[in-house]
Design a protein around this motif. Structure first.
Motif, PDB file in Angstrom:
ATOM      1  N   LYS A 136      32.658   1.162   9.296  1.00 42.57           N
ATOM      2  CA  LYS A 136      32.178  -0.188   9.615  1.00 42.57           C
ATOM      3  C   LYS A 136      31.583  -0.285  11.013  1.00 42.57           C
ATOM      4  O   LYS A 136      30.433  -0.713  11.179  1.00 42.57           O
ATOM      5  CB  LYS A 136      33.301  -1.207   9.415  1.00 42.57           C
ATOM      6  N   PRO A 137      32.299   0.091  12.072  1.00 40.79           N
ATOM      7  CA  PRO A 137      31.682   0.001  13.407  1.00 40.79           C
ATOM      8  C   PRO A 137      30.529   0.980  13.596  1.00 40.79           C
ATOM      9  O   PRO A 137      29.576   0.682  14.318  1.00 40.79           O
ATOM     10  CB  PRO A 137      32.845   0.312  14.352  1.00 40.79           C
ATOM     11  N   LEU A 138      30.592   2.136  12.941  1.00 35.89           N
ATOM     12  CA  LEU A 138      29.512   3.112  13.093  1.00 35.89           C
ATOM     13  C   LEU A 138      28.213   2.569  12.505  1.00 35.89           C
ATOM     14  O   LEU A 138      27.144   2.716  13.107  1.00 35.89           O
ATOM     15  CB  LEU A 138      29.906   4.425  12.417  1.00 35.89           C
ATOM     16  N   ARG A 139      28.298   1.932  11.353  1.00 39.55           N
ATOM     17  CA  ARG A 139      27.103   1.338  10.740  1.00 39.55           C
ATOM     18  C   ARG A 139      26.586   0.152  11.547  1.00 39.55           C
ATOM     19  O   ARG A 139      25.386  -0.139  11.532  1.00 39.55           O
ATOM     20  CB  ARG A 139      27.415   0.895   9.311  1.00 39.55           C
ATOM     21  N   ALA A 140      27.492  -0.512  12.259  1.00 44.61           N
ATOM     22  CA  ALA A 140      27.098  -1.652  13.087  1.00 44.61           C
ATOM     23  C   ALA A 140      26.592  -1.218  14.465  1.00 44.61           C
ATOM     24  O   ALA A 140      26.192  -2.062  15.275  1.00 44.61           O
ATOM     25  CB  ALA A 140      28.275  -2.608  13.250  1.00 44.61           C
ATOM     26  N   GLY A 141      26.626   0.086  14.750  1.00 46.57           N
ATOM     27  CA  GLY A 141      26.149   0.592  16.028  1.00 46.57           C
ATOM     28  C   GLY A 141      27.173   0.579  17.140  1.00 46.57           C
ATOM     29  O   GLY A 141      26.835   0.863  18.301  1.00 46.57           O
ATOM     30  N   ASP A 142      28.433   0.278  16.819  1.00 48.45           N
ATOM     31  CA  ASP A 142      29.485   0.238  17.832  1.00 48.45           C
ATOM     32  C   ASP A 142      30.165   1.604  17.892  1.00 48.45           C
ATOM     33  O   ASP A 142      31.234   1.828  17.313  1.00 48.45           O
ATOM     34  CB  ASP A 142      30.492  -0.861  17.500  1.00 48.45           C
TER      35      ASP A 142
END
Length: 313
Positions: free
Chosen positions: A113-119
């Protein structure tokens, strides 16, 4: 319906509930109980002043003691479980804590989830929960590789292998396997302290995971979008992995997703120059972690279907 039906019950319960946090807070988890026993044996039997052969023998005895104790406990409960549907349900309920289907999915979702959001910072924190390599050194591709590799390997170790041994032997099989796996994760290391003491635990784990790792690779290959590529990658690259078992499911996922996995990585400041799996492919990204999770869910549905067929037969 035998042990396959009981393992299907365990998979169904874990798929719905996982291991609830409130339950963990009250009683812990059977794996933590095993861990406490192993830590005690490591403290008292693994003595720095002993020569390597003594530490190796002590480690063998420790491994046999833990595995034997867990298997014997499973056998005693199984013999007392009676027969019929009640026996199947009881064995399935007691096997449930040893199937990590839901928790594995949740841990990898926490990375995706955070990886896809760029975090990337949050993704690094999440991936540090499931891998041993240095997260601070990982970029987006490194985080994606680490999480996909962990998903592939732990599908074998955490789901397919315990179910495999549970189908064959019931509670003694799944209890004994989880003892083996916990021993390997705690003492089966090639470091100064455990190189000798954990040698037997690591070798026993290799044997116990031999068939499940190859079954997991086949499951992944059958449900991915590129089954021919997955099988070709397994045939070409799996044997080059540092582990005789982990390379199989990881190679299947690498080929099935069309990405490269493994390769050089850093553990505790030291570079490990590992070979690539599917090395000519592109690096994975956050979307590939999400795709790997879809493949994982399809593989688990396939595993449940296989258990259902075996139970009916």
């Amino acid at each position: 319906m035998g042990f396959a039906g009981a393992m299907l019950v365990a998979v169904a319960i874990d798929g719905v509930l996982g291991w609830p946090g409130r339950l963990y807070a009250h009683i812990g988890h059977p794996v933590t109980w095993l861990g406490q026993l192993i830590a005690t044996l490591d403290k008292h039997w693994n003595r720095d002043e002993d020569p390597p052969w003594v530490r190796r023998l002590a480690g063998l005895l420790a491994a046999l003691f833990v595995i034997g104790l867990a298997s014997a406990l499973g056998l005693l409960v199984q013999v007392a479980a009676g027969a019929g549907w009640r026996r199947m349900l009881l064995i399935g309920i007691l096997a449930w804590p040893f199937v990590a289907l839901r928790s594995l999915h949740e841990h990898v979702v926490a990375v995706a989830k955070p990886l896809r959001a760029g975090d990337v910072a949050v993704a690094r924190q999440a991936v540090a929960m499931i891998v041993g390599r240095d997260p601070a050194r990982l970029d987006e591709a490194g985080i994606a590789r680490a999480s996909i590799e962990s998903l592939a390997e732990n599908t074998s170790d955490g789901v397919v292998a315990p179910i495999f041994w549970g189908v064959l032997f019931g509670l003694p099989g799944i209890f004994g396997y989880k003892a083996i796996n916990t021993l390997d994760s705690m003492i089966g290391h090639r470091d100064k302290r455990h190189g000798a003491f954990g040698w037997a635990a690591a070798r026993i784990d290799d044997v116990a995971n031999f068939a499940p790792a190859r079954l997991t690779a086949l499951l992944f290959a059958l449900v991915c979008a590129r089954p021919a590529d997955a099988l070709a990658c397994v045939a070409r690259d799996a044997r080059h992995h540092r582990s005789i078992n982990a390379g199989w499911p990881e190679a299947a996922v690498a080929g099935g997703l069309g990405v490269r996995l493994c390769g050089p990585r850093t553990y505790h400041g030291a570079l490990a120059d590992e070979p690539w799996l599917n090395g000519t492919a592109r690096d994975p990204a956050g979307d590939d972690v999400a795709l790997a999770l879809k493949v994982y869910l399809r593989a688990m549905i396939g595993l449940a279907g296989l258990l259902a067929v075996l139970a009916l037969v």
